[in-house]
Scaffold this motif. Structure first.
Motif, short mmCIF file in Angstrom:
data_model
loop_
_atom_site.label_atom_id
_atom_site.label_comp_id
_atom_site.label_asym_id
_atom_site.label_seq_id
_atom_site.Cartn_x
_atom_site.Cartn_y
_atom_site.Cartn_z
N ASN A 1 36.94 42.42 43.13
CA ASN A 1 38.09 41.99 43.92
C ASN A 1 37.71 40.74 44.71
O ASN A 1 36.57 40.28 44.62
N GLU A 2 38.66 40.21 45.46
CA GLU A 2 38.41 38.96 46.17
C GLU A 2 37.21 39.05 47.11
O GLU A 2 36.37 38.14 47.16
N THR B 1 43.14 35.66 48.74
CA THR B 1 42.55 36.08 50.01
C THR B 1 41.74 34.92 50.56
O THR B 1 41.02 34.27 49.82
N GLN C 1 43.54 39.91 38.22
CA GLN C 1 42.91 41.18 37.85
C GLN C 1 43.10 41.52 36.39
O GLN C 1 42.17 41.99 35.71
#
Length: 387
Positions: free
Chosen positions: A41-42, A7, A74
Motif C-alpha cells: 500500500n502507499e 497518499t 492496486q
C-alpha cells in the motif's frame, strides 16, 4: 476509468514559488514501480523506498524521507513514487530489481519523463558511489540500463547466463547497466534484455556487429531501443547510420520479392496499390483505445503496462509505441493504434494471429502487419490493409 489512490507524506514547502518549482520538476522526480506484491500500500511503499534510499546513501537532500508521495494502482500492482529531488529520483533508478516483500519489483521512468528537460534539472543517472550491496543489489546488474543510448538485445538463447551475456556485450567496452528480462514466476530468462555502454560511442558499433549474429538455433536482434514507449514518438537520434542501413536492407529485400510493401496512396488519390498481408516483425493493433483514454498520464501508463504484458505473451517485444494526443490539440499520427515490434517475424506472426479479433477494454482488436521501414521512420499514418 482506472482509479488511483493517493497518499501524501512528508509535506513539501507550500510557498507559491517553491510549489511552482516542484510542479515543474515533478516529471523528473517520479519513478514508476511495477510488479508490486499483493499486500503493498502507499505507506509500506513510501517507508520501504525511504529506508532503502537511506541505506544505499541515495538521500542527497539531507535528513528525512526521500519519498514525498505515492500514487498506487492496486488492481494493476504498480505505483508512482515521487522523490524530494531530481537527483534522488535518479538514484532510485539503481533500485530496479530490488526485493520488496518477497517480490522483485521493476523501477522505471514514468511515461511523462522528458530526458532532455530532466538533464537541465539535475543528474539523470544514479550516483556511481551508491552502496547497492547494502540492499542486496549488484551495481550494473539490473539498474542503469536506461537512457537515450539504451540497446535492445533479443533472440538470446535461454540457456545463456547473465554472466555469459554480459561477457559477450563487454567485448565492445564496459557496460554502465544491463537488464536481462526474466519470467516473473519462474525467474528464467525470457530471451531478451537491455544494456547501456559507459561510452555512448560504442553503441552503434556494438549494434552493427552483434545484430544478426547466429547463436545456436537463435539469431540475435540488437538495436537501439530509441522508439521510446515513454513518448509514443521516435527520438531524433534514431536517424542514425545504422537505422538507415537497416531500412535499405529491408527495401532491398522487398525489391527482390517483387511485391508492393505498403500503401503508397496519398489522401484522396487512389492509385490502386494496397499493402498485402506480408508478415513483418511489426504488428499494428487497431481499434484498441480511444484518444480520450490516452490523455491522462495515469491511464496512459496503465494501458501501456497492459499492452506490454499481453503482447509479451507471444514473444520478445523489442519496441512498443502507443501514440497519444498532444495537449495543444496538434494532430498526432497513429493515435488509437498500438505498434508492436517483435524480435523475430515468427513471434510477430504468432502475436498477429492470436490478437486479431480479441477484445481489449470492450473493443474488438484488428491486428495487421506494418511496414518495418515506415515504423523505423515513425510514419504511423500509413494505413495497413485489414486482415
Amino acid at each position: 476509468m482506472f482509479p488511483f489512490a493517493g497518499t501524501q507524506f512528508a509535506g513539501l514547502p507550500t510557498m507559491p514559488a517553491q510549489a511552482m518549482t516542484q510542479q515543474a520538476t515533478r516529471h523528473a522526480r517520479r519513478v514508476y514501480v511495477g510488479g508490486l506484491p499483493p499486500l503493498a500500500n502507499e505507506q509500506t511503499i513510501a517507508t520501504f523506498f525511504s529506508q532503502v534510499m537511506s541505506a544505499i546513501g541515495g538521500n542527497t537532500a539531507g535528513p528525512g524521507d526521500a519519498v514525498v508521495n505515492v500514487y498506487i494502482n492496486q488492481e494493476k500492482k504498480f505505483a508512482f513514487v515521487e522523490m524530494r529531488t531530481v537527483e534522488e529520483a535518479s538514484n532510485a533508478m539503481a533500485l530496479d530489481g530490488i526485493i520488496f516483500e518477497g517480490v522483485s519489483v521493476r523501477v522505471r521512468r514514468p511515461s511523462d519523463y522528458n530526458p532532455s528537460m530532466a538533464a537541465t534539472l539535475g543528474p539523470s543517472q544514479p550516483s556511481p558511489h551508491l552502496n547497492l550491496a547494502a540492499v542486496g543489489l549488484t551495481p550494473g546488474a539490473a539498474g542503469g540500463a536506461d537512457g537515450p543510448d539504451r540497446i535492445f538485445v533479443g533472440g538470446l538463447p535461454y540457456y545463456l547466463t547473465e554472466g555469459q551475456i554480459k561477457e559477450l556485450l563487454e567485448s565492445f567496452g564496459p557496460l554502465r547497466g544491463f537488464d536481462l528480462v526474466k519470467d516473473r514466476d519462474t525467474g528464467n530468462s525470457k530471451g531478451y534484455g537491455f544494456c547501456v555502454y559507459q561510452d555512448p560511442a560504442v553503441t552503434d558499433v556494438a549494434c552493427a556487429a552483434l545484430n544478426g549474429l547466429k547463436m545456436g538455433d537463435k539469431t540475435l536482434t540488437v538495436r537501439r531501443a530509441t522508439a521510446s514507449v515513454h513518448s509514443g514518438q521516435p527520438k531524433p537520434d534514431q536517424a542514425n547510420v545504422l537505422a538507415q542501413a537497416q531500412q535499405q536492407i529491408a527495401l532491398q529485400k522487398l525489391a527482390l520479392q517483387g511485391a508492393p510493401y505498403y500503401n503508397m496512396m496519398m489522401p484522396g488519390v487512389d492509385n490502386g496499390m494496397t499493402m498485402p498481408e506480408t508478415p513483418t516483425k511489426v504488428v499494428c493493433l487497431k481499434q484498441v483505445v480511444s484518444p480520450d483514454e490516452l490523455k491522462e498520464d495515469d491511464e496512459y501508463e496503465e494501458i501501456l503496462e497492459d499492452m506490454r504484458e499481453e503482447c509479451g505473451k507471444y514473444g520478445s517485444v523489442a519496441t512498443l509505441v502507443l501514440p497519444r494526443p498532444k495537449s495543444d490539440g496538434e494532430e498526432v499520427a497513429g493515435v488509437g493504434k498500438v505498434f508492436v515490434e517483435y524480435a523475430t517475424i515468427e513471434e510477430a506472426i504468432k502475436a498477429k494471429n492470436s490478437l486479431n479479433g480479441r477484445k481489449f477494454g470492450g473493443n474488438i482488436v484488428a491486428a495487421v502487419y506494418f511496414p518495418e521501414d515506415k515504423f523505423l521512420q515513425g510514419e504511423y499514418n500509413v494505413e495497413p490493409a485489414s486482415s
